[in-house]
Design a protein around this motif. Structure first.
Motif, PDB file in Angstrom:
ATOM      1  N   TYR A   6       0.783  -1.161  -0.013  1.00  0.00           N
ATOM      2  CA  TYR A   6       0.156  -0.104  -0.069  1.00  0.00           C
ATOM      3  C   TYR A   6       0.915   1.269  -0.110  1.00  0.00           C
ATOM      4  N   TYR A   7       0.318   2.358  -0.470  1.00  0.00           N
ATOM      5  CA  TYR A   7       0.991   3.663  -0.136  1.00  0.00           C
ATOM      6  C   TYR A   7      -0.208   4.520   0.233  1.00  0.00           C
ATOM      7  N   PRO A   8      -0.224   5.206   1.151  1.00  0.00           N
ATOM      8  CA  PRO A   8       0.807   4.810   2.292  1.00  0.00           C
ATOM      9  C   PRO A   8       0.769   3.496   2.779  1.00  0.00           C
ATOM     10  N   TYR A   9       1.280   3.070   3.915  1.00  0.00           N
ATOM     11  CA  TYR A   9       1.540   1.617   4.040  1.00  0.00           C
ATOM     12  C   TYR A   9       0.522   1.060   5.190  1.00  0.00           C
ATOM     13  N   GLU A  10      -0.613   1.581   4.924  1.00  0.00           N
ATOM     14  CA  GLU A  10      -1.975   0.870   5.797  1.00  0.00           C
ATOM     15  C   GLU A  10      -2.876   1.196   4.636  1.00  0.00           C
ATOM     16  N   PHE A  34       5.480  -0.808 -13.673  1.00  0.00           N
ATOM     17  CA  PHE A  34       4.672  -0.193 -12.642  1.00  0.00           C
ATOM     18  C   PHE A  34       5.887   0.279 -11.461  1.00  0.00           C
ATOM     19  N   LYS A  35       6.705  -0.651 -11.161  1.00  0.00           N
ATOM     20  CA  LYS A  35       7.800  -0.041  -9.958  1.00  0.00           C
ATOM     21  C   LYS A  35       8.539   0.914 -10.494  1.00  0.00           C
ATOM     22  N   SER A  36       8.982   0.955 -11.688  1.00  0.00           N
ATOM     23  CA  SER A  36       9.938   2.076 -12.071  1.00  0.00           C
ATOM     24  C   SER A  36       9.125   3.321 -12.607  1.00  0.00           C
ATOM     25  N   ILE A  37       8.105   3.219 -13.385  1.00  0.00           N
ATOM     26  CA  ILE A  37       7.495   4.454 -13.798  1.00  0.00           C
ATOM     27  C   ILE A  37       6.071   4.993 -13.079  1.00  0.00           C
ATOM     28  N   VAL A  38       5.352   3.951 -12.897  1.00  0.00           N
ATOM     29  CA  VAL A  38       4.028   4.642 -12.419  1.00  0.00           C
ATOM     30  C   VAL A  38       4.168   4.734 -10.740  1.00  0.00           C
ATOM     31  N   GLU A  39       4.521   3.948 -10.053  1.00  0.00           N
ATOM     32  CA  GLU A  39       4.966   3.928  -8.389  1.00  0.00           C
ATOM     33  C   GLU A  39       5.584   5.221  -8.175  1.00  0.00           C
ATOM     34  N   PRO A  40       6.736   5.541  -8.999  1.00  0.00           N
ATOM     35  CA  PRO A  40       7.540   6.989  -8.218  1.00  0.00           C
ATOM     36  C   PRO A  40       6.757   7.877  -8.436  1.00  0.00           C
ATOM     37  N   GLU A  41       5.898   8.142  -9.646  1.00  0.00           N
ATOM     38  CA  GLU A  41       5.218   9.340  -9.917  1.00  0.00           C
ATOM     39  C   GLU A  41       3.923   9.376  -9.043  1.00  0.00           C
ATOM     40  N   TRP A  42       3.400   8.230  -8.814  1.00  0.00           N
ATOM     41  CA  TRP A  42       2.280   8.315  -7.629  1.00  0.00           C
ATOM     42  C   TRP A  42       2.822   8.693  -6.233  1.00  0.00           C
ATOM     43  N   ARG A  43       3.764   8.273  -5.928  1.00  0.00           N
ATOM     44  CA  ARG A  43       4.270   8.430  -4.452  1.00  0.00           C
ATOM     45  C   ARG A  43       4.719  10.030  -4.721  1.00  0.00           C
ATOM     46  N   GLN A  45       3.497  12.575  -6.375  1.00  0.00           N
ATOM     47  CA  GLN A  45       2.240  13.208  -6.415  1.00  0.00           C
ATOM     48  C   GLN A  45       1.442  12.952  -4.834  1.00  0.00           C
ATOM     49  N   GLY A  46       1.758  11.912  -4.055  1.00  0.00           N
ATOM     50  CA  GLY A  46       1.064  11.588  -2.678  1.00  0.00           C
ATOM     51  C   GLY A  46      -0.379  10.991  -3.077  1.00  0.00           C
ATOM     52  N   ILE A  47      -0.318  10.261  -4.074  1.00  0.00           N
ATOM     53  CA  ILE A  47      -1.806   9.442  -4.489  1.00  0.00           C
ATOM     54  C   ILE A  47      -1.595   8.181  -3.690  1.00  0.00           C
ATOM     55  N   PRO A  48      -2.634   8.072  -2.794  1.00  0.00           N
ATOM     56  CA  PRO A  48      -2.879   6.642  -2.305  1.00  0.00           C
ATOM     57  C   PRO A  48      -3.229   5.522  -3.368  1.00  0.00           C
ATOM     58  N   TYR A  49      -2.618   4.333  -3.126  1.00  0.00           N
ATOM     59  CA  TYR A  49      -2.943   3.488  -3.996  1.00  0.00           C
ATOM     60  C   TYR A  49      -2.944   1.937  -3.454  1.00  0.00           C
ATOM     61  N   ARG A  50      -3.436   1.038  -3.938  1.00  0.00           N
ATOM     62  CA  ARG A  50      -3.485  -0.269  -3.594  1.00  0.00           C
ATOM     63  C   ARG A  50      -3.053  -1.164  -4.761  1.00  0.00           C
ATOM     64  N   ILE A  51      -2.522  -2.223  -4.417  1.00  0.00           N
ATOM     65  CA  ILE A  51      -1.991  -3.004  -5.881  1.00  0.00           C
ATOM     66  C   ILE A  51      -2.460  -4.231  -5.596  1.00  0.00           C
ATOM     67  N   LEU A  52      -3.421  -4.829  -6.795  1.00  0.00           N
ATOM     68  CA  LEU A  52      -3.740  -6.475  -6.886  1.00  0.00           C
ATOM     69  C   LEU A  52      -3.010  -7.003  -7.745  1.00  0.00           C
ATOM     70  N   ILE A  53      -2.167  -8.066  -7.393  1.00  0.00           N
ATOM     71  CA  ILE A  53      -1.499  -8.991  -8.284  1.00  0.00           C
ATOM     72  C   ILE A  53      -2.719 -10.126  -8.619  1.00  0.00           C
ATOM     73  N   THR A  54      -2.926 -10.244 -10.070  1.00  0.00           N
ATOM     74  CA  THR A  54      -3.559 -11.405 -10.483  1.00  0.00           C
ATOM     75  C   THR A  54      -3.039 -12.537 -10.623  1.00  0.00           C
ATOM     76  N   GLU A  55      -3.727 -13.541 -10.465  1.00  0.00           N
ATOM     77  CA  GLU A  55      -3.163 -15.053 -10.189  1.00  0.00           C
ATOM     78  C   GLU A  55      -3.698 -15.957 -11.501  1.00  0.00           C
ATOM     79  N   GLY A  56      -4.294 -15.439 -12.486  1.00  0.00           N
ATOM     80  CA  GLY A  56      -4.888 -16.380 -13.660  1.00  0.00           C
ATOM     81  C   GLY A  56      -5.835 -15.706 -14.352  1.00  0.00           C
ATOM     82  N   ALA A  57      -6.397 -16.233 -15.324  1.00  0.00           N
ATOM     83  CA  ALA A  57      -7.413 -15.810 -16.267  1.00  0.00           C
ATOM     84  C   ALA A  57      -8.717 -15.460 -15.356  1.00  0.00           C
ATOM     85  N   GLY A  58      -9.216 -14.377 -15.452  1.00  0.00           N
ATOM     86  CA  GLY A  58     -10.653 -14.092 -14.783  1.00  0.00           C
ATOM     87  C   GLY A  58     -10.462 -13.732 -13.254  1.00  0.00           C
TER      88      GLY A  58
END
Length: 85
Positions: A6-10, A34-43, A45-58
């Protein structure tokens, strides 16, 4: 949900962005992008986010349909390894 972090970490307060990432997309390029381009920019800008890693189709559809509190996210962004954002 399988999260990287998470960013922030909660649990984000207010309206956050949900980033949905397929770890196999583009031979792992989606996570690297995400880690090299998107995340640094969101941080920066102070944008809170959550990451969902998918595990398969659907998987993302299944999880999002089960989430009874999906309105807590202002936006949902799918990140693919082919440059899709």
């Amino acid at each position: 949900w399988r999260d990287l972090q998470y960013y922030p970490y909660e649990e984000p307060k207010g309206r956050a962005i949900l980033a949905v990432i397929n770890p196999k997309s583009g031979s792992g390029k989606a996570i690297r992008a995400f880690k090299s381009i998107v995340e640094p920019e969101w941080r920066k800008q102070g944008i809170p986010y959550r990451i969902l890693i998918t595990e398969g189709a659907g998987h993302s559809t299944e999880l999002l349909e089960e989430d009874k509190n999906i309105q807590r996210f202002e936006s949902i962004v799918a990140i693919g390894g082919d440059g899709t954002l």
